[in-house]
Write an enzyme that holds these catalytic residues in place. Sequence first.
Site, PDB file in Angstrom:
ATOM      1  N   ASP A 105       0.840  -1.190   0.000  1.00 32.71           N
ATOM      2  CA  ASP A 105       0.000   0.000   0.000  1.00 32.71           C
ATOM      3  C   ASP A 105       0.880   1.247   0.000  1.00 32.71           C
ATOM      4  O   ASP A 105       1.980   1.254   0.573  1.00 32.71           O
ATOM      5  CB  ASP A 105      -0.891   0.042   1.241  1.00 32.71           C
ATOM      6  N   ARG A 106       0.375   2.319  -0.569  1.00 31.48           N
ATOM      7  CA  ARG A 106       1.130   3.571  -0.636  1.00 31.48           C
ATOM      8  C   ARG A 106       1.526   4.075   0.747  1.00 31.48           C
ATOM      9  O   ARG A 106       2.629   4.608   0.933  1.00 31.48           O
ATOM     10  CB  ARG A 106       0.282   4.630  -1.356  1.00 31.48           C
TER      11      ARG A 106
END
Length: 318
Positions: free
Chosen positions: A149-150
């Site tokens: 995930d970012r």
Amino acid sequence: MARRHRPPPPSPLPQRDGIDPVRLRLPRDAEGRWATVRDHLVSRFGGAVGTGRVEEMLREGRFVGTDGPLSGGEPYAVGRYVWFHRDFAAEERVPFEIGIVHRDERIVVADKPHFLATTPRGRHVTETALARLRRELDEPALQPAHRLDRLTAGLTLFVVRREDRGAYQTLFRDRRVRKEYEAVARHDPSVELPVTVRSRIEKEPGVPAAREVPGEPNSESRIELLAHRGGYGRYRLLPATGRTHQLRVHMNALGLPILGDPLYPVVLPDGPGSSDAYAHPLQLLARLLEFTDPLTGGPYRFESGLRLAQWPSSQWPR
């Protein structure tokens, strides 16, 4: 006998800012809607960028075929390949560097910082770990074997040669990679740990947060408490599956949402570019990757050099 599909020809366009050009293969046109290449390009992209912009890109030679730039007046031909680069919107640079934990002729193991997406998607294109590493390491064929995930920091595995990517992706698909995460969240002595959480998680396109729904479980995480102080705990998270936001959803389900999480338990306004957001990253770290190399058979164990800011490293028991 099954018909063999020939691989597409190599792109006549180089990467730009670490991003591959878009490749089109003109589809069948049973209704005879497109007499020329221009007709198809306007039909396909005019609604998004405007007919004028498509024609401007044709005049500039931005659309390229195997024999060079296309004018747009070429007769429509099913199967013709067309390449072009999209217009990239300006992106603010994420003010953190990518660490390199390991690099050889087959793989790169990177320490991805918070706020940097792994691969281009949506509004994050050139400011992604993949694009940066391609530029910085001069590895244009680099591809991710999996994705973080970012907002999650830590270990991310990239593959140097395109022909090797499938072997490393299969490791993750078949759950043959041991992944260990660390998180900081509030401490609640009433939550009995360790615990294995199993649930069914669904993520709808366009909806920021995933959710748990009734049904057969498709996700599993083991949650362990390593230490606690001042009302906060340091947790070891061991995912057996890899659903979107799985660890964040499971921690929230226990009543222990991870510090700095803008989605769980409440979706907050998105402010990834603000100094305030950068000062309060999600306290989730992909700390360890362990696997047997699918090409050499050798054992690998990598540990992140990053630490979660809200639990000082000098006080982290091992």
